[in-house]
Design a protein around this motif. Sequence first.
Motif, mmCIF file in Angstrom:
data_model
loop_
_atom_site.group_PDB
_atom_site.id
_atom_site.type_symbol
_atom_site.label_atom_id
_atom_site.label_comp_id
_atom_site.label_asym_id
_atom_site.label_seq_id
_atom_site.Cartn_x
_atom_site.Cartn_y
_atom_site.Cartn_z
ATOM 1 N N GLU A 36 -8.036 -0.231 16.664
ATOM 2 C CA GLU A 36 -9.413 0.272 16.702
ATOM 3 C C GLU A 36 -10.257 -0.437 17.757
ATOM 4 N N LEU A 88 0.840 -1.205 0.000
ATOM 5 C CA LEU A 88 0.000 0.000 0.000
ATOM 6 C C LEU A 88 0.869 1.246 0.000
ATOM 7 N N SER A 111 -6.766 7.823 11.566
ATOM 8 C CA SER A 111 -7.212 7.487 10.208
ATOM 9 C C SER A 111 -6.413 6.294 9.696
ATOM 10 N N ASN A 112 -7.119 5.392 8.986
ATOM 11 C CA ASN A 112 -6.498 4.187 8.429
ATOM 12 C C ASN A 112 -6.601 4.193 6.908
ATOM 13 N N HIS A 113 -5.674 3.499 6.265
ATOM 14 C CA HIS A 113 -5.755 3.293 4.816
ATOM 15 C C HIS A 113 -6.977 2.429 4.527
ATOM 16 N N ARG A 114 -7.658 2.717 3.450
ATOM 17 C CA ARG A 114 -8.917 2.032 3.163
ATOM 18 C C ARG A 114 -8.722 0.550 2.869
ATOM 19 N N ASN A 115 -7.546 0.139 2.386
ATOM 20 C CA ASN A 115 -7.289 -1.275 2.094
ATOM 21 C C ASN A 115 -6.435 -1.950 3.164
ATOM 22 N N SER A 174 -5.154 -4.124 6.103
ATOM 23 C CA SER A 174 -5.490 -5.374 6.789
ATOM 24 C C SER A 174 -4.426 -5.606 7.857
#
Length: 706
Positions: free
Chosen positions: A538, A485, A548-552, A554
């Motif tokens: 979280e 990412l 805030s986190n990256h949308r992809n 895991s």
Amino acid sequence: MDALIRKKFPNIDEDLMEYVSGCLADLSLPSVEDVHEAIGEMLVGSVEGCTEEVVLDLCREIAGLCLRNRGATNVDGLHQALSAPVQLGAIAQAVERDIQEASSIFMKQTRDVSNVDQKRLEKAEAKIRQKNERRATQKPTTSAAEAPVLQEASANQVVNKRDMKQNGKVTDIHLDNVDLTFGEKVLLENASVVMSFGRRYGLVGRNGMGKSTLLRAIASRSLRIPPHISVLHVEQEVVGDNTSALDSVLECDVERKELLQREQELTGATRDPQPVATPAVDTSGELMKIYARLAELEADQAPAKASRILAGLGFSPSMQQQPTKQFSGGWRMRLALARALFAQPDLLLLDEPTNMLDLRTVLWLEQYLQSWPTTILVVSHDRSFLRSVATDIIHLFSRDLSTYKGDYDIFMQTKEERLRNQQREYEAQQQYRQHLQDFIDRWRYNAKRAPQAQSKIKILQKLPVIKPVIIDPDVVLRFPSCEELQGPLVQLSEVTFAYTPERTIFSNVDLTINAQSRIAVVGANGAGKTTLLKILLEELSPTKGVRSNHRNLSMAYFSQHHVDSLSMQLSSLDLFRERFSGCRDEVYRQHLGSYGVSGELATRPIATLSGGQKSRVAFAVMTWKKPNMLILDEPTNHLDVETVEALGRALVKFPGGVVLVSHDETLIDMVMQELWVCGDGSVKSLEGGLKEYRKRILAEIESGGL
């Protein structure tokens, strides 16, 4: 004489028996006092149920037996002539019937003639009476020899320690020709090792080789340990009750506790008015003896010493006064370690003592153990800890124990050199064997050369057996590839977190994690490391600020409770079939094999695996879904040194982000690119990394801040 001593004391220890026999063999025609000086105090201090009166009777019998065996003498030391021939057969029969009523000329003369100096004997008896009077006024303490044999020693079972250098007692521990098995698996075969008193031994070896099993065998005295040597194995956590942490540690000093109780009884008795009809009891003499003994033990300094140990292990002043039942399992293990350090047994057994500790506490423990006065045997995966603490290394390998002088780094160098020499000797001997065998095969049936061939056969048969070098295969851990990412994976902006308005853990934290991040998180217990991880996962939401986190993204999380949550009755292969159904066994085996769980190991019940092997299974479960960010909380617990290094190499190659909480300096040095320090209500990146953090902690320890 040996038969006489064994008759008096059938349960005498063999080492002590051998020593006593040697002492008596050095005496020439001894008197009762000579015999008593040689073995009297040793027997009273080491044999269960032995008193001064019993020993004095034994000394008289031994002195008399020596006279009978070597010929009776008069006072001037001149031999007396026998008045009749000695019939030895008749004497033996008479002695067997009743030795006290034997009527032979030999026995009559030994009763009539004595070599005992009556004045010296009276002096010895007066000395014994004085000792008995002193003991009668005191409560006897339980010595290591008088204590029952522990089935499983723990920090809750404290054996009183006696002075190991008195009375010629053995201080070193010899484990000879040890065979050790676990179920059907042979762990040790005809192994021997010597542990010298006052040395600190690090026990190393691969996971599953039997290190913890060996410690438990020593603690339970399944192996031969001299009974006067107290052994303490820090394995079980302290049982919680209403006793404060500080008092729980002080209770380990049994003698101090009994002396203080007796002092309270006597001082309370002196304040009570005596009835007119009852004569007053003079307790001043006993009190003086109690005060003298307490001063000798430095009993007034015991609370301060216990408090320093607890503080070093992370207990704040308020925590030291809390009941033990209020502490979690991890803190009770620390309390068990504190009790062991305070009790100071003759042999201290530590199995992964740093597992429940943060880096700050590990550094304190390293400093504390460097001045330890007795013997230590420690199992640890922390290379830096072994380098600081161990004076010798015991290597468990190929069902054998090998001892190396020096710390872990010297051990590695010496081991490599020893293996090279062994391999050269093996190859040279194999060539020589082949040369002899070729000569034998060629000339065995030749009439002229047959004698020479027979000579070569004898030489071949007498050659010592040199084993070929067996090298442990390299440990390899491979995390699966993942989607790479771009940009920040997790970002914290002015984050504040508080459990209550009065309890703020940290405030105004700004942190960023990307795919190239290799971050180590350090700090004292309670400083907020676990809270920070839960915010990243979280599981907790910031009180203020933005996460805030990256949308992809895991994420995968590893902690010790993931190991404990494995289904112990299943095999590793069955566990994957149950949790991640739908794949062929070859796929499961390939994934498990990348963490070293392959072959027969994958089909064994997880409960039978070692701690390190269970951790590898947990790594495999954690990474099944190919996460692109790893959060690891103390991943090195129960891993051997080689696996820790393999984990470090795997984390360096991992294409995603890594956040690591660990006390293992070796792993941090291998992986870390950035160091976050939790403390003082904040989380900050420290310039200078681990070296600077270590320097600060050691300065605090030296100044008494820990």
